[in-house]
Design an enzyme around this catalytic site. Structure first.
Site, PDB file in Angstrom:
ATOM      1  N   ARG A  68      -6.509  11.085   8.414  1.00 38.95           N
ATOM      2  CA  ARG A  68      -7.893  11.396   8.797  1.00 38.95           C
ATOM      3  C   ARG A  68      -8.061  11.524  10.304  1.00 38.95           C
ATOM      4  O   ARG A  68      -8.959  12.214  10.768  1.00 38.95           O
ATOM      5  CB  ARG A  68      -8.827  10.285   8.309  1.00 38.95           C
ATOM      6  N   LYS A 175       5.574   0.633  -1.890  1.00 42.26           N
ATOM      7  CA  LYS A 175       5.104  -0.574  -2.580  1.00 42.26           C
ATOM      8  C   LYS A 175       3.810  -1.034  -1.901  1.00 42.26           C
ATOM      9  O   LYS A 175       3.631  -0.751  -0.709  1.00 42.26           O
ATOM     10  CB  LYS A 175       6.169  -1.665  -2.544  1.00 42.26           C
ATOM     11  N   LYS A 209      19.242  -1.128   1.447  1.00 46.76           N
ATOM     12  CA  LYS A 209      20.054  -1.847   2.438  1.00 46.76           C
ATOM     13  C   LYS A 209      21.490  -1.876   1.927  1.00 46.76           C
ATOM     14  O   LYS A 209      21.727  -2.163   0.751  1.00 46.76           O
ATOM     15  CB  LYS A 209      19.548  -3.287   2.608  1.00 46.76           C
ATOM     16  N   ASP A 262       3.213  -9.041  -2.378  1.00 47.60           N
ATOM     17  CA  ASP A 262       3.853  -8.397  -1.229  1.00 47.60           C
ATOM     18  C   ASP A 262       5.379  -8.453  -1.304  1.00 47.60           C
ATOM     19  O   ASP A 262       6.055  -7.520  -0.896  1.00 47.60           O
ATOM     20  CB  ASP A 262       3.371  -9.092   0.060  1.00 47.60           C
ATOM     21  N   HIS A 267      10.764  -6.638  -3.741  1.00 47.29           N
ATOM     22  CA  HIS A 267      12.065  -7.012  -3.173  1.00 47.29           C
ATOM     23  C   HIS A 267      12.757  -8.153  -3.933  1.00 47.29           C
ATOM     24  O   HIS A 267      13.938  -8.071  -4.256  1.00 47.29           O
ATOM     25  CB  HIS A 267      11.911  -7.469  -1.714  1.00 47.29           C
ATOM     26  N   LYS A 367       6.044 -16.420   4.938  1.00 48.64           N
ATOM     27  CA  LYS A 367       5.819 -15.981   6.318  1.00 48.64           C
ATOM     28  C   LYS A 367       5.772 -17.202   7.230  1.00 48.64           C
ATOM     29  O   LYS A 367       5.530 -18.310   6.777  1.00 48.64           O
ATOM     30  CB  LYS A 367       4.478 -15.241   6.406  1.00 48.64           C
ATOM     31  N   LYS A 372      13.991 -16.009  10.317  1.00 43.97           N
ATOM     32  CA  LYS A 372      14.016 -14.842   9.418  1.00 43.97           C
ATOM     33  C   LYS A 372      15.399 -14.827   8.771  1.00 43.97           C
ATOM     34  O   LYS A 372      16.419 -14.775   9.471  1.00 43.97           O
ATOM     35  CB  LYS A 372      13.782 -13.566  10.224  1.00 43.97           C
TER      36      LYS A 372
HETATM   37  P1  NDP Z   1      -1.807   1.352   7.784  1.00 48.51           P
HETATM   38  O1  NDP Z   1      -2.816   0.280   7.512  1.00 48.51           O
HETATM   39  O2  NDP Z   1      -1.268   1.485   9.156  1.00 48.51           O
HETATM   40  O3  NDP Z   1      -2.468   2.697   7.262  1.00 48.51           O
HETATM   41  C1  NDP Z   1      -1.832   3.964   7.329  1.00 48.51           C
HETATM   42  C2  NDP Z   1      -2.859   5.025   7.571  1.00 48.51           C
HETATM   43  O4  NDP Z   1      -3.709   5.147   6.445  1.00 48.51           O
HETATM   44  C3  NDP Z   1      -3.767   4.701   8.732  1.00 48.51           C
HETATM   45  O5  NDP Z   1      -3.213   5.150   9.938  1.00 48.51           O
HETATM   46  C4  NDP Z   1      -5.031   5.426   8.378  1.00 48.51           C
HETATM   47  O6  NDP Z   1      -4.921   6.751   8.843  1.00 48.51           O
HETATM   48  C5  NDP Z   1      -5.027   5.471   6.883  1.00 48.51           C
HETATM   49  N1  NDP Z   1      -5.962   4.478   6.360  1.00 48.51           N
HETATM   50  C6  NDP Z   1      -6.036   3.172   6.668  1.00 48.51           C
HETATM   51  N2  NDP Z   1      -7.005   2.576   5.976  1.00 48.51           N
HETATM   52  C7  NDP Z   1      -7.564   3.525   5.210  1.00 48.51           C
HETATM   53  C8  NDP Z   1      -8.615   3.537   4.261  1.00 48.51           C
HETATM   54  N3  NDP Z   1      -9.305   2.440   3.961  1.00 48.51           N
HETATM   55  N4  NDP Z   1      -8.910   4.690   3.644  1.00 48.51           N
HETATM   56  C9  NDP Z   1      -8.232   5.796   3.920  1.00 48.51           C
HETATM   57  N5  NDP Z   1      -7.218   5.839   4.829  1.00 48.51           N
HETATM   58  C10 NDP Z   1      -6.897   4.727   5.455  1.00 48.51           C
HETATM   59  O7  NDP Z   1      -0.657   1.166   6.714  1.00 48.51           O
HETATM   60  P2  NDP Z   1       0.911   1.080   6.947  1.00 48.51           P
HETATM   61  O8  NDP Z   1       1.358   2.242   7.722  1.00 48.51           O
HETATM   62  O9  NDP Z   1       1.242  -0.286   7.407  1.00 48.51           O
HETATM   63  O10 NDP Z   1       1.429   1.146   5.442  1.00 48.51           O
HETATM   64  C11 NDP Z   1       1.311   2.303   4.655  1.00 48.51           C
HETATM   65  C12 NDP Z   1       1.764   1.996   3.241  1.00 48.51           C
HETATM   66  O11 NDP Z   1       3.104   1.556   3.268  1.00 48.51           O
HETATM   67  C13 NDP Z   1       0.972   0.900   2.558  1.00 48.51           C
HETATM   68  O12 NDP Z   1       0.862   1.193   1.210  1.00 48.51           O
HETATM   69  C14 NDP Z   1       1.840  -0.341   2.726  1.00 48.51           C
HETATM   70  O13 NDP Z   1       1.638  -1.246   1.673  1.00 48.51           O
HETATM   71  C15 NDP Z   1       3.224   0.275   2.665  1.00 48.51           C
HETATM   72  N6  NDP Z   1       4.221  -0.499   3.398  1.00 48.51           N
HETATM   73  C16 NDP Z   1       4.085  -0.709   4.738  1.00 48.51           C
HETATM   74  C17 NDP Z   1       5.048  -1.417   5.431  1.00 48.51           C
HETATM   75  C18 NDP Z   1       4.958  -1.626   6.917  1.00 48.51           C
HETATM   76  O14 NDP Z   1       5.905  -2.212   7.474  1.00 48.51           O
HETATM   77  N7  NDP Z   1       3.908  -1.199   7.580  1.00 48.51           N
HETATM   78  C19 NDP Z   1       6.243  -1.956   4.730  1.00 48.51           C
HETATM   79  C20 NDP Z   1       6.305  -1.625   3.339  1.00 48.51           C
HETATM   80  C21 NDP Z   1       5.316  -0.928   2.717  1.00 48.51           C
HETATM   81  P3  NDP Z   1      -6.184   7.680   9.112  1.00 48.51           P
HETATM   82  O15 NDP Z   1      -7.372   6.785   9.345  1.00 48.51           O
HETATM   83  O16 NDP Z   1      -5.803   8.472  10.297  1.00 48.51           O
HETATM   84  O17 NDP Z   1      -6.290   8.452   7.872  1.00 48.51           O
END
Ligand code: NDP
Length: 516
Positions: A68, A175, A209, A262, A267, A367, A372
């Site tokens: 977005r 996930k 991994k 989580d 995992h 956590k 770790k």
């Molecule tokens: P973020 O919270 O950083 O969200 C990713 C993007 O999604 C944001 O930049 C935003 O982009 C959009 N977003 C956030 N909230 C909303 C909302 N309520 N409605 C619509 N769009 C939204 O997530 P992550 O990048 O941390 O994680 C992404 C996915 O990967 C998740 O499902 C998470 O569970 C999974 N995951 C993440 C890990 C990590 O290390 N971060 C590890 C393993 C899995 P914009 O507003 O520009 O659209």
């Protein structure tokens, strides 16, 4: 007749040939939804760049970031430059080339017309960069909007594939896959309206991994472990994934998820399956998945009537990590000050089958813990007869096999050896294999993305596995939800920087092989 060395040489050359036969990846466009987010910056772009550096990406590839946030191609690239992967610092030329293949589209996830625009952009870039009509859609967005995005992709005709060998479309789902059995079933139903099962890649980066993949090699490519890998010789198995990090900036997600969703549904359950499964008839994705699902089906159902220490839930309080004071979970930004979300869990579970009947599996993750660490500990039984009893006493430590995943990627086997000298004395010694001796392994996300481009499902979840694990975990989640009505029980508090709540320390110590 060939001697042993000839045989080894022949086997080595067969395995090299097999490696050569892995086909080069098809050209493709990779669309990352949630491109403005944490996962994209920290994991996906570095992983894609690593593949680019290794010449593992196809020559003709394009990356489109979509979210977005109002960005254009240039400002998206600037974001990538601002968070450039460390590996790019020594490879600036390749990094600049890589960036020329990165594009961006602002998109509202719930706006069907935006998917039409995306399709038009994909078609243009496909022609320009000759990506053969092949597409990967990576959902790096909050799980709640997976169904929405999957449906709109279908609606815009972006999920359509040609016949075998023609253009393909794949979707990678991060996930968690649902929040419980019911939502996992419903997510799957929605996904299947647009994508067929072979098009869906449910990623769990732990599976990619190298050391995790190696569990099956160790068990099934060696003759010496499998005969001992059962209740007759193994006393218990410990599976640990502890983190020093707290909830960081992900409180919004974590408050609703907690450690069970989580870490355990994905995992931890995969590590359990790889440790406990039977040998598949062949090393093919579906046959491996079949055996994993049999393990999940055989886990003795959790019941509230079980001994209380079958499930220990905890939440971190204030404490010290690596010499720095840190706040408790309830004091973290965006966390409810009365939150009962567990940040630690230890499960003792049993697998009701011929091989494992009566062997406890201690599975623990948390956590803000002391270190770790990720490892699997296989604790063997004591020798049945202490012939050294009169000289050394009764307590000869039993053998232990440690499969280290983090920080040491290693396989360690402990055994007893006589100390040199006239006196009869014994000491525990280690046989140690360090994975780094093999050279640098491919990052788990790189491997996952590469396998998806190659259409290989081995390192991804199959839906029946997802469903079976939720089936087992749902009653535990009910326990977590019931905490509020029980005055906070059974969530126990532990100090940040410790090894968890007091109730879990005895077993944590046994898994870690230290007194904690
Ligand atoms: P973020 O919270 O950083 O969200 C990713 C993007 O999604 C944001 O930049 C935003 O982009 C959009 N977003 C956030 N909230 C909303 C909302 N309520 N409605 C619509 N769009 C939204 O997530 P992550 O990048 O941390 O994680 C992404 C996915 O990967 C998740 O499902 C998470 O569970 C999974 N995951 C993440 C890990 C990590 O290390 N971060 C590890 C393993 C899995 P914009 O507003 O520009 O659209």
């Amino acid at each position: 007749m060939r001697d042993e060395d000839d045989l080894n040489a022949a086997e080595i050359s067969v395995s090299c040939d097999r490696r050569k036969s892995v086909r080069s990846p098809d050209p493709c466009i990779i669309v990352i939804f949630g491109a403005s987010g944490d996962l994209t910056a920290r994991k996906l772009i570095p992983a894609l760049f690593e593949l680019y550096l290794n010449v593992s990406l196809p020559d003709n590839f394009v990356i489109i970031g979509a979210s977005r946030s109002s960005l254009d191609d240039e400002s998206f690239k600037q974001r990538l430059r601002d968070k450039r992967p460390e590996s790019s610092l020594e490879a600036d030329g390749q990094w600049q080339e890589f960036l020329t293949r990165c594009f961006y589209m602002t998109l509202d996830y719930d706006e069907p017309i935006h998917y039409g625009h995306l399709r038009a952009r994909v078609d243009i870039l496909d022609k320009t960069y000759k990506t053969g009509g092949n597409r990967v859609f990576y959902l790096a967005i909050p799980p709640g909007i997976y169904p929405l995005v999957a449906s709109h992709l279908g609606g815009a005709g972006l999920a359509k594939e040609g016949k075998k060998g023609q253009a393909w479309a794949r979707i990678v789902v991060e996930k968690p896959f649902g929040r419980d059995l019911e939502s996992a079933l419903s997510l799957n139903k929605v996904m299947h309206k647009s994508f067929k099962e072979p098009q869906i890649f449910r990623i769990d980066h732990y599976l990619a991994k190298e050391t995790v993949q190696n569990i099956l090699m160790l068990r099934f490519a060696n003759a010496m472990f499998e005969p001992l890998w059962n209740r007759n010789y193994i006393k218990y198995i410990g599976i640990l994934a502890s983190e020093e990090l707290g909830v960081e900036h992900r409180a919004g997600y974590y408050e609703k998820s907690g450690v069970v969703r989580d870490m355990f549904q994905n995992h931890m359950m995969q590590l359990l399956a790889l440790t406990a499964m039977e040998s598949p008839s062949v090393f093919e994705a579906d046959r491996v998945h079949d055996e994993k699902v049999k393990v999940f089906r055989s886990i003795k159902p959790f019941s509230e009537a079980d001994p209380a220490d079958n499930l220990i839930l905890g939440q971190y309080g204030a404490g010290t990590i690596a010499g720095k004071k840190v706040v408790g979970y309830r004091q973290e930004t965006d966390v409810d000050p009365g939150s009962l979300t567990p940040t630690f869990a230890m499960l003792r579970l049993y697998i009701d089958n011929w091989r494992w009947r009566g062997v406890p599996f201690y599975i623990s993750s948390g956590k803000r813990m002391a270190q770790k660490k990720t490892k699997i500990v296989v604790q063997f039984r004591n020798v049945p007869h202490y012939m050294f009893r009169y000289l050394l006493g009764e307590n000869i430590p039993a053998n232990r096999l440690i499969l280290g995943i983090y920080p040491q990627e290693e396989i360690k086997l402990t055994f007893q050896a006589k100390l040199p000298g006239a006196k009869l004395d014994m000491q525990t010694v280690n046989m140690n294999f360090q994975y780094q001796d093999f050279g640098r392994a491919l990052d788990a996300y790189s491997r996952g993305i590469l396998d998806c481009i190659q259409g290989e499902h081995m390192l991804f979840w199959r839906q029946d596995g997802v469903e079976q694990t939720w089936k087992y975990l749902d009653p535990i989640l009910t326990q977590c939800r019931a905490c509020k009505n029980k005055g906070g029980e059974p969530v126990k508090f532990y100090k940040a920087g410790s090894w968890g709540p007091d109730e879990a320390l005895a077993w944590m110590g046994r898994i870690l092989n230290v007194n904690v």
